[in-house]
Design a protein around this motif. Structure first.
Motif, PDB file in Angstrom:
ATOM      1  N   ARG A 121       0.952  -1.264   0.064  1.00 54.97           N
ATOM      2  CA  ARG A 121      -0.061  -0.033  -0.012  1.00 54.97           C
ATOM      3  C   ARG A 121       0.861   1.389  -0.137  1.00 54.97           C
ATOM      4  N   MET A 122       2.240   1.305   0.622  1.00 51.78           N
ATOM      5  CA  MET A 122       2.845   2.307   0.876  1.00 51.78           C
ATOM      6  C   MET A 122       3.772   2.369  -0.421  1.00 51.78           C
ATOM      7  N   GLY A 123       3.636   1.624  -1.409  1.00 51.63           N
ATOM      8  CA  GLY A 123       4.334   1.814  -2.864  1.00 51.63           C
ATOM      9  C   GLY A 123       5.559   0.779  -2.845  1.00 51.63           C
ATOM     10  N   PHE A 124       5.684  -0.001  -2.183  1.00 54.27           N
ATOM     11  CA  PHE A 124       6.775  -0.933  -2.314  1.00 54.27           C
ATOM     12  C   PHE A 124       6.301  -2.126  -3.231  1.00 54.27           C
ATOM     13  N   SER A 125       7.251  -2.628  -4.003  1.00 54.66           N
ATOM     14  CA  SER A 125       6.851  -3.779  -5.027  1.00 54.66           C
ATOM     15  C   SER A 125       7.943  -5.031  -4.477  1.00 54.66           C
ATOM     16  N   ILE A 126       7.417  -6.164  -4.926  1.00 54.57           N
ATOM     17  CA  ILE A 126       8.349  -7.477  -4.715  1.00 54.57           C
ATOM     18  C   ILE A 126       9.236  -7.310  -5.810  1.00 54.57           C
ATOM     19  N   VAL A 127      10.437  -7.459  -5.446  1.00 51.85           N
ATOM     20  CA  VAL A 127      11.596  -7.393  -6.611  1.00 51.85           C
ATOM     21  C   VAL A 127      12.502  -8.797  -6.551  1.00 51.85           C
ATOM     22  N   GLY A 128      12.317  -9.575  -5.514  1.00 48.68           N
ATOM     23  CA  GLY A 128      12.748 -10.699  -5.282  1.00 48.68           C
ATOM     24  C   GLY A 128      12.381 -11.759  -4.365  1.00 48.68           C
ATOM     25  N   GLU A 129      12.934 -12.885  -4.252  1.00 47.35           N
ATOM     26  CA  GLU A 129      12.732 -13.772  -2.999  1.00 47.35           C
ATOM     27  C   GLU A 129      13.733 -14.447  -2.518  1.00 47.35           C
ATOM     28  N   GLU A 130      13.944 -14.817  -1.471  1.00 47.10           N
ATOM     29  CA  GLU A 130      15.106 -15.769  -0.883  1.00 47.10           C
ATOM     30  C   GLU A 130      14.519 -16.660   0.196  1.00 47.10           C
ATOM     31  N   ASP A 131      14.528 -17.886  -0.055  1.00 41.53           N
ATOM     32  CA  ASP A 131      13.684 -18.821   0.884  1.00 41.53           C
ATOM     33  C   ASP A 131      12.394 -18.187   1.408  1.00 41.53           C
ATOM     34  N   CYS A 132      12.474 -17.931   2.511  1.00 42.84           N
ATOM     35  CA  CYS A 132      11.302 -17.420   3.214  1.00 42.84           C
ATOM     36  C   CYS A 132      10.961 -15.862   3.350  1.00 42.84           C
ATOM     37  N   PHE A 133      11.658 -15.207   2.548  1.00 43.39           N
ATOM     38  CA  PHE A 133      11.530 -13.692   2.466  1.00 43.39           C
ATOM     39  C   PHE A 133      11.120 -13.159   0.953  1.00 43.39           C
ATOM     40  N   TRP A 134      10.601 -11.942   1.206  1.00 43.53           N
ATOM     41  CA  TRP A 134      10.121 -11.320  -0.010  1.00 43.53           C
ATOM     42  C   TRP A 134      11.249 -10.148   0.247  1.00 43.53           C
ATOM     43  N   ARG A 135      11.970  -9.792  -1.172  1.00 43.21           N
ATOM     44  CA  ARG A 135      12.637  -8.485  -1.017  1.00 43.21           C
ATOM     45  C   ARG A 135      11.837  -7.518  -1.735  1.00 43.21           C
ATOM     46  N   MET A 136      11.937  -6.259  -1.179  1.00 41.33           N
ATOM     47  CA  MET A 136      10.761  -5.174  -1.600  1.00 41.33           C
ATOM     48  C   MET A 136      11.537  -4.069  -1.660  1.00 41.33           C
ATOM     49  N   GLU A 137      11.270  -2.973  -2.595  1.00 44.61           N
ATOM     50  CA  GLU A 137      11.758  -1.860  -2.682  1.00 44.61           C
ATOM     51  C   GLU A 137      10.786  -0.773  -3.340  1.00 44.61           C
ATOM     52  N   ARG A 138      10.926   0.330  -2.812  1.00 46.90           N
ATOM     53  CA  ARG A 138      10.208   1.567  -3.235  1.00 46.90           C
ATOM     54  C   ARG A 138      11.132   2.543  -3.848  1.00 46.90           C
ATOM     55  N   VAL A 139      10.868   3.001  -5.051  1.00 49.61           N
ATOM     56  CA  VAL A 139      11.792   4.244  -5.851  1.00 49.61           C
ATOM     57  C   VAL A 139      11.137   5.641  -4.950  1.00 49.61           C
ATOM     58  N   CYS A 140      12.173   6.075  -4.561  1.00 47.61           N
ATOM     59  CA  CYS A 140      11.921   7.414  -3.862  1.00 47.61           C
ATOM     60  C   CYS A 140      12.685   8.525  -4.662  1.00 47.61           C
ATOM     61  N   HIS A 141      11.921   9.205  -5.228  1.00 49.42           N
ATOM     62  CA  HIS A 141      12.352  10.666  -6.140  1.00 49.42           C
ATOM     63  C   HIS A 141      11.983  11.876  -5.633  1.00 49.42           C
ATOM     64  N   VAL A 142      12.828  12.642  -5.643  1.00 42.97           N
ATOM     65  CA  VAL A 142      12.498  14.088  -5.001  1.00 42.97           C
ATOM     66  C   VAL A 142      11.662  14.691  -5.924  1.00 42.97           C
ATOM     67  N   SER A 143      10.163  15.037  -5.213  1.00 46.46           N
ATOM     68  CA  SER A 143       9.186  15.622  -6.196  1.00 46.46           C
ATOM     69  C   SER A 143       9.226  17.150  -6.314  1.00 46.46           C
TER      70      SER A 143
END
Length: 143
Positions: A121-143
Motif C-alpha cells: 500500500r505504501m508503494g513497495f513492490s516485490i523485486v525478489g525472493e530468498e527462501d522465506c523472504f520477499w525482497r521489496m523496494e520503493r523508488v523514492c524521487h525528489v518531487s
C-alpha cells in the motif's frame, strides 16, 4: 497527536531486542530459524536506530542501514497495542524522504507476514525472493 522519531541509544537496546523477538518469534519458529540475542545486539551497533514516538510514548522502533544506492529498513516493529494507529505508514513515508538522495528504499519481509500488505500500500513492490523472504523496494524521487 503527531508522531516523531527520536534517536535510539544503547539504553533502548533491550526494548528493541525484546520487541523484535516478540514480533518475529512466530516466523522464526515457522521457518526453523534460530534467534540470537548476540546477533541482534551486533547488528544494532552497526545501524541507525530510531524510536517511533507519539508525545512521550514509545510506540516502536526502526533500524536502518544504507549503501550507495539505497536506504534499507532492517527492522520495523510496533508494540502490539500501538498497531493500527497510522504510525507504520507515517514512518515509511519519513523513510521514503530519507531515501530520496539515494533513490531506493528497500526491505525484506517474511513471506507470511501480513505487514507485506502495508508495504505494498505504501508503494513497495516485490523485486525478489530468498527462501522465506520477499525482497521489496520503493523508488523514492525528489518531487
Amino acid at each position: 497527536m503527531a508522531f516523531h522519531l527520536r534517536a535510539a541509544t544503547n539504553q533502548d537496546l533491550p526494548f528493541a531486542r525484546t520487541l523484535t523477538h516478540q514480533s518475529m518469534s512466530r516466523y522464526y519458529l515457522q521457518y526453523g530459524l534460530l534467534w540470537s540475542n548476540d546477533g541482534f545486539d551486533i547488528a544494532w551497533a552497526g545501524r541507525e536506530n530510531w524510536l517511533i514516538c507519539r508525545d512521550d510514548t514509545v510506540l516502536g522502533f526502526i533500524s536502518l542501514s544504507r549503501d550507495s544506492r539505497a536506504v534499507y529498513i532492517r527492522e520495523l516493529h510496533m508494540l502490539e497495542a500501538c498497531r493500527g494507529l497510522g504510525a507504520g505508514s507515517w514512518v515509511l513515508e519519513q523513510m521514503a524522504v530519507k531515501a530520496q538522495a539515494l533513490g531506493l528504499l528497500r526491505l525484506t519481509v517474511f513471506k507470511t507476514n501480513p505487514a507485506k500488505r502495508l508495504y505494498q500500500r505504501m508503494g513497495f513492490s516485490i523485486v525478489g525472493e530468498e527462501d522465506c523472504f520477499w525482497r521489496m523496494e520503493r523508488v523514492c524521487h525528489v518531487s
